[in-house]
Design a protein around this motif. Structure first.
Motif, mmCIF file in Angstrom:
data_model
loop_
_atom_site.group_PDB
_atom_site.id
_atom_site.type_symbol
_atom_site.label_atom_id
_atom_site.label_comp_id
_atom_site.label_asym_id
_atom_site.label_seq_id
_atom_site.Cartn_x
_atom_site.Cartn_y
_atom_site.Cartn_z
ATOM 1 N N UNK A 81 0.834 -1.210 0.000
ATOM 2 C CA UNK A 81 0.000 0.000 0.000
ATOM 3 C C UNK A 81 0.863 1.252 0.000
ATOM 4 N N UNK A 82 0.420 2.258 -0.761
ATOM 5 C CA UNK A 82 1.136 3.528 -0.816
ATOM 6 C C UNK A 82 0.913 4.377 0.434
ATOM 7 N N UNK A 83 -0.294 4.264 1.011
ATOM 8 C CA UNK A 83 -0.655 5.068 2.174
ATOM 9 C C UNK A 83 -1.855 4.424 2.862
ATOM 10 N N UNK A 84 -2.380 5.080 3.879
ATOM 11 C CA UNK A 84 -3.528 4.528 4.611
ATOM 12 C C UNK A 84 -4.873 5.008 4.076
ATOM 13 N N UNK A 85 -4.861 5.866 3.055
ATOM 14 C CA UNK A 85 -6.114 6.354 2.478
ATOM 15 C C UNK A 85 -6.891 5.202 1.850
ATOM 16 N N UNK A 93 -13.646 14.507 3.284
ATOM 17 C CA UNK A 93 -13.147 13.671 2.198
ATOM 18 C C UNK A 93 -12.955 14.535 0.963
ATOM 19 N N UNK A 94 -12.218 14.000 -0.006
ATOM 20 C CA UNK A 94 -12.023 14.692 -1.275
ATOM 21 C C UNK A 94 -12.864 14.016 -2.339
ATOM 22 N N UNK A 95 -13.601 14.815 -3.099
ATOM 23 C CA UNK A 95 -14.435 14.326 -4.193
ATOM 24 C C UNK A 95 -13.691 14.623 -5.505
ATOM 25 N N UNK A 96 -13.406 13.609 -6.292
ATOM 26 C CA UNK A 96 -12.659 13.748 -7.549
ATOM 27 C C UNK A 96 -13.597 13.488 -8.725
ATOM 28 N N UNK A 97 -13.875 14.531 -9.499
ATOM 29 C CA UNK A 97 -14.765 14.455 -10.666
ATOM 30 C C UNK A 97 -13.906 14.572 -11.928
ATOM 31 N N UNK A 98 -13.963 13.580 -12.830
ATOM 32 C CA UNK A 98 -13.150 13.662 -14.048
ATOM 33 C C UNK A 98 -13.668 14.757 -14.985
ATOM 34 N N UNK A 143 -11.504 10.247 -1.989
ATOM 35 C CA UNK A 143 -10.374 9.836 -1.162
ATOM 36 C C UNK A 143 -10.797 9.999 0.294
ATOM 37 N N UNK A 144 -10.774 8.889 1.010
ATOM 38 C CA UNK A 144 -11.152 8.858 2.416
ATOM 39 C C UNK A 144 -9.857 8.787 3.223
ATOM 40 N N UNK A 145 -9.381 9.949 3.648
ATOM 41 C CA UNK A 145 -8.102 10.045 4.352
ATOM 42 C C UNK A 145 -8.262 10.041 5.853
ATOM 43 N N UNK A 146 -7.300 10.638 6.530
ATOM 44 C CA UNK A 146 -7.261 10.607 7.994
ATOM 45 C C UNK A 146 -8.409 11.387 8.647
ATOM 46 N N UNK A 147 -8.994 12.338 7.929
ATOM 47 C CA UNK A 147 -10.091 13.132 8.506
ATOM 48 C C UNK A 147 -11.468 12.532 8.206
ATOM 49 N N UNK A 148 -11.487 11.388 7.494
ATOM 50 C CA UNK A 148 -12.756 10.731 7.202
ATOM 51 C C UNK A 148 -13.241 9.986 8.443
ATOM 52 N N UNK A 149 -14.510 10.226 8.818
ATOM 53 C CA UNK A 149 -15.075 9.630 10.034
ATOM 54 C C UNK A 149 -16.421 8.971 9.761
#
Length: 163
Positions: free
Chosen positions: A46-50, A153-158, A139-145
Motif C-alpha cells: 500500500x502507498x498510504x492509509x487512504x 473527504x475529497x471528491x474527484x470528478x473527471x 479519497x477517504x483520508x485521515x479526517x474521514x469519520x
C-alpha cells in the motif's frame, strides 16, 4: 454553497479492492465496505492509509433525466505501488490518469446529494470544464469519520476542457 475546489492532473493509479454493481435506488455501499474493511489489511504494498471509494458509471452522470435505477460499479479500494499479490476475493483496478476537479467535502456521505447537484448543476456549467467519461472517486483520508457530520473527504470528478 461555499465549496473549496481545485483542478488537478494525476497519473494512473494501481488499486486493489472489491466491487459491487448497484444503483442509487438499490444502494449497496454499506454492504461493499462491510465486505472490504475486515480484509483491507491483507493488501500488500500500500502507498498510504487512504481508502478510495470509486464509481464507474455506464453513462455520464447528469441532473436532467437522472435515472436512480441505472446501475454502475462501486469499488472499495486501496492504492498500491505493486500488484504482484492480490488477496483472495479482491480485484485489481487500474485508474487511468487525467484531469480532475477536486472538491473538499465536509459532512456525512448520506448528506452529499445537494453538493453533487451543486457540482453538476452550478459549478460545472460555470467552469471552463465538462465532465469526462472516466471513473469518479472519493479519497477517504485521515479526517474521514464515516457517518460523522465532521467527516472530511475529497471528491474527484473527471473533467476535460470545454470544446
Amino acid at each position: 454553497m461555499n465549496l473549496k475546489s481545485r483542478i488537478q492532473e494525476i497519473g494512473s493509479k494501481k488499486l486493489i479492492g472489491k466491487k459491487v454493481v448497484m444503483s442509487f435506488a438499490d444502494n449497496k455501499t454499506q454492504q461493499l465496505w462491510q465486505g472490504f474493511m475486515p480484509y483491507k489489511g491483507n493488501i500488500k504494498f500500500r502507498l498510504n492509509n487512504d481508502l478510495i471509494c470509486l464509481q464507474v458509471y455506464n453513462a455520464l452522470p447528469q441532473l436532467e433525466n437522472f435515472d436512480p435505477t441505472a446501475t454502475f460499479q462501486k469499488w472499495a479500494l486501496a492504492e498500491v505501488y505493486e500488484i504482484s499479490e492480490v488477496p483472495d476475493g479482491m480485484e485489481i483496478f487500474e485508474l487511468p490518469g487525467g484531469l480532475y476537479a477536486v472538491f473538499d467535502y465536509k459532512g456525512r456521505a448520506i448528506d452529499f446529494g445537494p453538493t453533487f447537484r451543486y457540482i453538476l448543476g452550478e459549478w460545472l456549467p460555470q467552469s471552463d470544464y465538462e465532465i469526462d467519461d472516466r471513473p469518479h472517486f472519493e479519497v477517504l483520508g485521515t479526517k474521514y469519520k464515516n457517518n460523522d457530520p465532521e467527516s472530511e473527504e475529497e471528491i474527484w470528478i473527471p473533467v476535460k476542457p470545454k470544446q
